[in-house]
Scaffold this active site. Sequence first.
Site, PDB file in Angstrom:
ATOM      1  N   ASP A  11      42.315  41.989  29.553  1.00 43.81           N
ATOM      2  CA  ASP A  11      42.607  42.844  30.706  1.00 43.81           C
ATOM      3  C   ASP A  11      41.298  43.538  31.088  1.00 43.81           C
ATOM      4  OD1 ASP A  11      44.267  44.396  32.576  1.00 43.81           O
ATOM      5  OD2 ASP A  11      43.953  46.082  31.235  1.00 43.81           O
ATOM      6  N   SER A  12      41.326  44.190  32.229  1.00 47.24           N
ATOM      7  CA  SER A  12      40.157  44.968  32.641  1.00 47.24           C
ATOM      8  C   SER A  12      39.933  46.163  31.703  1.00 47.24           C
ATOM      9  CB  SER A  12      40.367  45.486  34.056  1.00 47.24           C
ATOM     10  OG  SER A  12      41.548  46.265  34.106  1.00 47.24           O
ATOM     11  N   CYS A  74      46.265  40.781  32.940  1.00 47.90           N
ATOM     12  CA  CYS A  74      45.817  41.645  34.030  1.00 47.90           C
ATOM     13  C   CYS A  74      46.254  40.952  35.309  1.00 47.90           C
ATOM     14  CB  CYS A  74      44.292  41.765  33.981  1.00 47.90           C
ATOM     15  SG  CYS A  74      43.570  42.613  35.393  1.00 47.90           S
ATOM     16  N   GLU A 168      45.972  56.575  33.643  1.00 48.98           N
ATOM     17  CA  GLU A 168      44.876  56.699  32.672  1.00 48.98           C
ATOM     18  C   GLU A 168      44.481  58.148  32.443  1.00 48.98           C
ATOM     19  OE1 GLU A 168      41.676  54.004  33.421  1.00 48.98           O
ATOM     20  OE2 GLU A 168      42.878  52.341  32.657  1.00 48.98           O
ATOM     21  N   CYS A 200      51.303  45.118  37.896  1.00 49.92           N
ATOM     22  CA  CYS A 200      50.094  45.656  37.251  1.00 49.92           C
ATOM     23  C   CYS A 200      50.499  46.025  35.841  1.00 49.92           C
ATOM     24  CB  CYS A 200      49.601  46.895  37.998  1.00 49.92           C
ATOM     25  SG  CYS A 200      48.247  47.746  37.150  1.00 49.92           S
ATOM     26  N   HIS A 202      49.456  48.155  33.878  1.00 50.99           N
ATOM     27  CA  HIS A 202      49.520  49.596  33.572  1.00 50.99           C
ATOM     28  C   HIS A 202      50.913  50.171  33.845  1.00 50.99           C
ATOM     29  CE1 HIS A 202      45.137  49.630  33.552  1.00 50.99           C
ATOM     30  NE2 HIS A 202      45.131  50.915  33.247  1.00 50.99           N
TER      31      HIS A 202
END
Length: 281
Positions: A11-12, A74, A168, A200, A202
């Site tokens: 993932d990023s 991702c 985040e 996504c 996240h």
Amino acid sequence: MGKNSPIGIFDSGVGGLTVAHALNTLLPAERMIYYGDTAHLPYGDKSKDTIVQYSLGIADFLLKQKCKVILIACNSASANAFDEVKAHVGDRAVVMNVIDPVVKYVCSETDSVSSVGIIGTKATIDSGTYEKKIAAASVHCSGGSATGLSPRLQVSSLATPLFVPMIEEGFVFDDISNAIIRSYLSRKELEGIESLILGCTHYPIIRNQISRFFNFEVNVHDTSQIIALAVQKFLTEQGLLSSKRAGIDLFYVSDTTPYFEFIANMFFTKKIHLEKKSIWK
Ligand code: DGL
């Protein structure tokens, strides 16, 4: 590479840990090697060329670790770099993305006209990949439902770029995140949707909060679980399920700070150690 080789996941940054966690819970005998490109995140506002370049570099690293599968955890990279990574890796490993399993699941569970929303980063939404894959799945089954895929999905998508920095920075289940969620999800693009794809990795962190915004009347898909089940099905069908765990999981990142370590624990829901491994010249 054999069935006891590790699964590479990238993932990023730390978002892909939601997928890694679902996989680890479902398939505890599988060893994972995770790579989070924290030095280059976010990918969500990068160009396709840049995302491809980073993704190929990480794929090479995971190949050196002798991974049997490379799972692009991702959406931004899955949407923009899957074909390129797959062509680059060839038959050296199996390359999987996080979009195909979700498209397949959502199409197959729909047997009447249904309206589905997709939210994700700008790189994912602007690529139109979900729409294209859903349309292809629909054409594939038109004239019959042999594959179980529905041709009757109405799709609408919306980029929600503030969600990644919001999560985040730890703004979850509070007034600030509720206001941001309300501001995005009440836009006309998502009016009348019956289900929602969290495009996504996240976003599973705020899945319950999103469900609550919709008064639990919209089916907010548990994308991490759908992806983990798809990996399990694939490994089972290919005879690639690990018969014994061959070592501990490793979590590499291209840059690290105490804060990354802290939020990694939130994404993986248990304490993990991030090891800095620079793969960039
Ligand atoms: N986790 C990434 C994704 O699924 C988003 C984070 C980023 O923009 O780098 O698209």
